[in-house]
Design a protein around this motif. Structure first.
Motif, PDB file in Angstrom:
ATOM      1  N   ALA A 178      -0.721  10.097  12.397  1.00 30.93           N
ATOM      2  CA  ALA A 178       0.509   9.566  12.975  1.00 30.93           C
ATOM      3  C   ALA A 178       0.303   7.953  12.915  1.00 30.93           C
ATOM      4  O   ALA A 178       1.236   7.231  13.612  1.00 30.93           O
ATOM      5  CB  ALA A 178       0.613   9.823  14.276  1.00 30.93           C
ATOM      6  N   ALA A 179      -0.655   7.573  11.993  1.00 30.39           N
ATOM      7  CA  ALA A 179      -0.765   6.179  11.658  1.00 30.39           C
ATOM      8  C   ALA A 179       0.328   5.497  10.809  1.00 30.39           C
ATOM      9  O   ALA A 179       0.235   5.624   9.608  1.00 30.39           O
ATOM     10  CB  ALA A 179      -2.143   6.072  11.365  1.00 30.39           C
ATOM     11  N   TYR A 180       1.265   4.803  11.401  1.00 27.61           N
ATOM     12  CA  TYR A 180       2.046   3.732  10.474  1.00 27.61           C
ATOM     13  C   TYR A 180       2.357   2.669  11.347  1.00 27.61           C
ATOM     14  O   TYR A 180       2.351   2.718  12.545  1.00 27.61           O
ATOM     15  CB  TYR A 180       3.286   4.691   9.968  1.00 27.61           C
ATOM     16  CG  TYR A 180       4.298   5.003  10.937  1.00 27.61           C
ATOM     17  CD1 TYR A 180       5.389   4.192  11.416  1.00 27.61           C
ATOM     18  CD2 TYR A 180       3.991   6.436  11.726  1.00 27.61           C
ATOM     19  CE1 TYR A 180       6.144   4.336  12.487  1.00 27.61           C
ATOM     20  CE2 TYR A 180       4.981   6.385  12.874  1.00 27.61           C
ATOM     21  CZ  TYR A 180       5.966   5.767  13.234  1.00 27.61           C
ATOM     22  OH  TYR A 180       6.820   5.901  14.065  1.00 27.61           O
ATOM     23  N   LEU A 181       2.927   1.870  10.826  1.00 23.36           N
ATOM     24  CA  LEU A 181       3.639   0.571  11.472  1.00 23.36           C
ATOM     25  C   LEU A 181       4.852   0.128  10.717  1.00 23.36           C
ATOM     26  O   LEU A 181       4.837  -0.068   9.338  1.00 23.36           O
ATOM     27  CB  LEU A 181       2.281  -0.733  11.231  1.00 23.36           C
ATOM     28  CG  LEU A 181       2.809  -1.915  11.544  1.00 23.36           C
ATOM     29  CD1 LEU A 181       3.379  -1.945  13.329  1.00 23.36           C
ATOM     30  CD2 LEU A 181       1.692  -3.144  11.393  1.00 23.36           C
ATOM     31  N   ASN A 182       5.875   0.106  11.418  1.00 26.34           N
ATOM     32  CA  ASN A 182       6.916  -0.513  10.732  1.00 26.34           C
ATOM     33  C   ASN A 182       6.628  -1.804  10.450  1.00 26.34           C
ATOM     34  O   ASN A 182       6.482  -2.677  11.220  1.00 26.34           O
ATOM     35  CB  ASN A 182       8.168  -0.156  11.686  1.00 26.34           C
ATOM     36  CG  ASN A 182       9.534  -0.625  10.950  1.00 26.34           C
ATOM     37  OD1 ASN A 182       9.913  -1.746  10.744  1.00 26.34           O
ATOM     38  ND2 ASN A 182      10.321   0.394  11.021  1.00 26.34           N
ATOM     39  N   LEU A 191      -3.847   1.331  -1.038  1.00 26.09           N
ATOM     40  CA  LEU A 191      -4.479   1.811   0.251  1.00 26.09           C
ATOM     41  C   LEU A 191      -5.253   2.966   0.192  1.00 26.09           C
ATOM     42  O   LEU A 191      -4.873   3.846  -0.354  1.00 26.09           O
ATOM     43  CB  LEU A 191      -3.399   1.795   1.561  1.00 26.09           C
ATOM     44  CG  LEU A 191      -3.058   0.451   1.891  1.00 26.09           C
ATOM     45  CD1 LEU A 191      -2.127   0.494   3.277  1.00 26.09           C
ATOM     46  CD2 LEU A 191      -3.976  -0.777   1.887  1.00 26.09           C
ATOM     47  N   LEU A 192      -6.382   3.200   0.575  1.00 26.53           N
ATOM     48  CA  LEU A 192      -7.187   4.391   0.808  1.00 26.53           C
ATOM     49  C   LEU A 192      -7.002   5.007   2.219  1.00 26.53           C
ATOM     50  O   LEU A 192      -6.645   6.071   2.074  1.00 26.53           O
ATOM     51  CB  LEU A 192      -8.751   3.869   0.647  1.00 26.53           C
ATOM     52  CG  LEU A 192      -9.811   5.294   0.474  1.00 26.53           C
ATOM     53  CD1 LEU A 192      -9.244   6.266  -0.733  1.00 26.53           C
ATOM     54  CD2 LEU A 192     -11.083   4.849   0.660  1.00 26.53           C
ATOM     55  N   SER A 193      -6.686   4.221   3.010  1.00 28.77           N
ATOM     56  CA  SER A 193      -6.524   4.608   4.377  1.00 28.77           C
ATOM     57  C   SER A 193      -5.929   3.488   5.251  1.00 28.77           C
ATOM     58  O   SER A 193      -6.015   2.478   4.965  1.00 28.77           O
ATOM     59  CB  SER A 193      -7.654   5.230   5.101  1.00 28.77           C
ATOM     60  OG  SER A 193      -8.807   4.085   5.248  1.00 28.77           O
ATOM     61  N   PHE A 194      -5.276   4.297   6.335  1.00 28.07           N
ATOM     62  CA  PHE A 194      -4.545   3.339   7.327  1.00 28.07           C
ATOM     63  C   PHE A 194      -4.677   3.857   8.714  1.00 28.07           C
ATOM     64  O   PHE A 194      -4.057   4.879   8.892  1.00 28.07           O
ATOM     65  CB  PHE A 194      -3.026   3.046   6.918  1.00 28.07           C
ATOM     66  CG  PHE A 194      -2.339   2.128   7.956  1.00 28.07           C
ATOM     67  CD1 PHE A 194      -2.327   0.728   7.288  1.00 28.07           C
ATOM     68  CD2 PHE A 194      -1.554   2.500   8.697  1.00 28.07           C
ATOM     69  CE1 PHE A 194      -1.778  -0.303   8.318  1.00 28.07           C
ATOM     70  CE2 PHE A 194      -1.016   1.478   9.446  1.00 28.07           C
ATOM     71  CZ  PHE A 194      -0.908   0.255   9.459  1.00 28.07           C
ATOM     72  N   LEU A 195      -5.552   3.309   9.406  1.00 30.79           N
ATOM     73  CA  LEU A 195      -5.769   3.889  10.769  1.00 30.79           C
ATOM     74  C   LEU A 195      -5.669   2.855  11.913  1.00 30.79           C
ATOM     75  O   LEU A 195      -5.844   1.643  11.797  1.00 30.79           O
ATOM     76  CB  LEU A 195      -7.240   4.279  10.711  1.00 30.79           C
ATOM     77  CG  LEU A 195      -7.553   5.491   9.575  1.00 30.79           C
ATOM     78  CD1 LEU A 195      -9.036   5.599   9.548  1.00 30.79           C
ATOM     79  CD2 LEU A 195      -6.944   6.816   9.810  1.00 30.79           C
ATOM     80  N   PRO A 196      -5.327   3.466  13.153  1.00 27.62           N
ATOM     81  CA  PRO A 196      -5.262   2.256  14.274  1.00 27.62           C
ATOM     82  C   PRO A 196      -6.877   1.799  14.421  1.00 27.62           C
ATOM     83  O   PRO A 196      -7.829   2.537  14.227  1.00 27.62           O
ATOM     84  CB  PRO A 196      -5.081   3.563  15.453  1.00 27.62           C
ATOM     85  CG  PRO A 196      -4.587   4.685  14.772  1.00 27.62           C
ATOM     86  CD  PRO A 196      -5.019   4.863  13.467  1.00 27.62           C
ATOM     87  N   SER A 197      -6.943   0.703  15.135  1.00 24.68           N
ATOM     88  CA  SER A 197      -8.289   0.049  15.330  1.00 24.68           C
ATOM     89  C   SER A 197      -8.450  -0.488  16.362  1.00 24.68           C
ATOM     90  O   SER A 197      -7.140  -0.866  17.063  1.00 24.68           O
ATOM     91  CB  SER A 197      -8.216  -0.992  14.215  1.00 24.68           C
ATOM     92  OG  SER A 197      -9.515  -1.735  14.076  1.00 24.68           O
TER      93      SER A 197
END
Length: 133
Positions: free
Chosen positions: A37-41, A109-115
């Motif tokens: 569910a990792a995304y950012l508008n 991008l390879l990945s997009f995760l909360p950090s």
């Protein structure tokens, strides 16, 4: 013990030996949450900070951080003041997006995760110098 069992045992041993290495590459700044569910508008993007040429920290207006890791080094990222996002028709920055650096090209991008955000000690080795006028 047959040849196929020996080969399979060797392969499993190699995978298990390499797994701690793969986990340590992600770094301690990655949050331990569900990545599905990792995304950012993109309208909620507040700030960004390059991690050299390998990744990018993105901060939302609610101060949550995300880390975008590139599939390949993104040349020119650490030397630019502006970038744009190719979100493929959506307004959400996620693992299928790309970063476009002016004059350098498109970085997928390879990945997009909360950090947890950038490490606080990332500038520890920098010695501040007085400015000469």
């Amino acid at each position: 013990m047959s040849f196929s069992q020996t080969w399979r045992s060797s392969l499993v041993s190699i995978v298990l030996a390499a797994s701690p290495l793969a986990a340590s590459v992600a770094g301690t700044y990655m949050a331990e949450v569900d990545s599905a569910a990792a995304y950012l508008n993109r309208t909620r993007l507040r700030d960004w900070l390059a991690d050299g040429e390998r990744g990018l920290w993105l901060q939302a207006v609610d101060l949550r951080w995300f880390y975008a890791r590139f599939a390949h080094p993104c040349h020119g990222l650490s030397a630019t003041n502006s970038l744009s996002f190719d979100t493929r028709g959506s307004d959400n920055i996620d693992g299928r997006s790309a970063v476009v650096v002016a004059g350098s090209g498109r970085c997928t991008l390879l990945s997009f995760l909360p950090s947890h955000g950038p490490p606080q000690s990332r500038n520890a080795s920098i010695v501040m110098q007085p400015q000469a006028q």
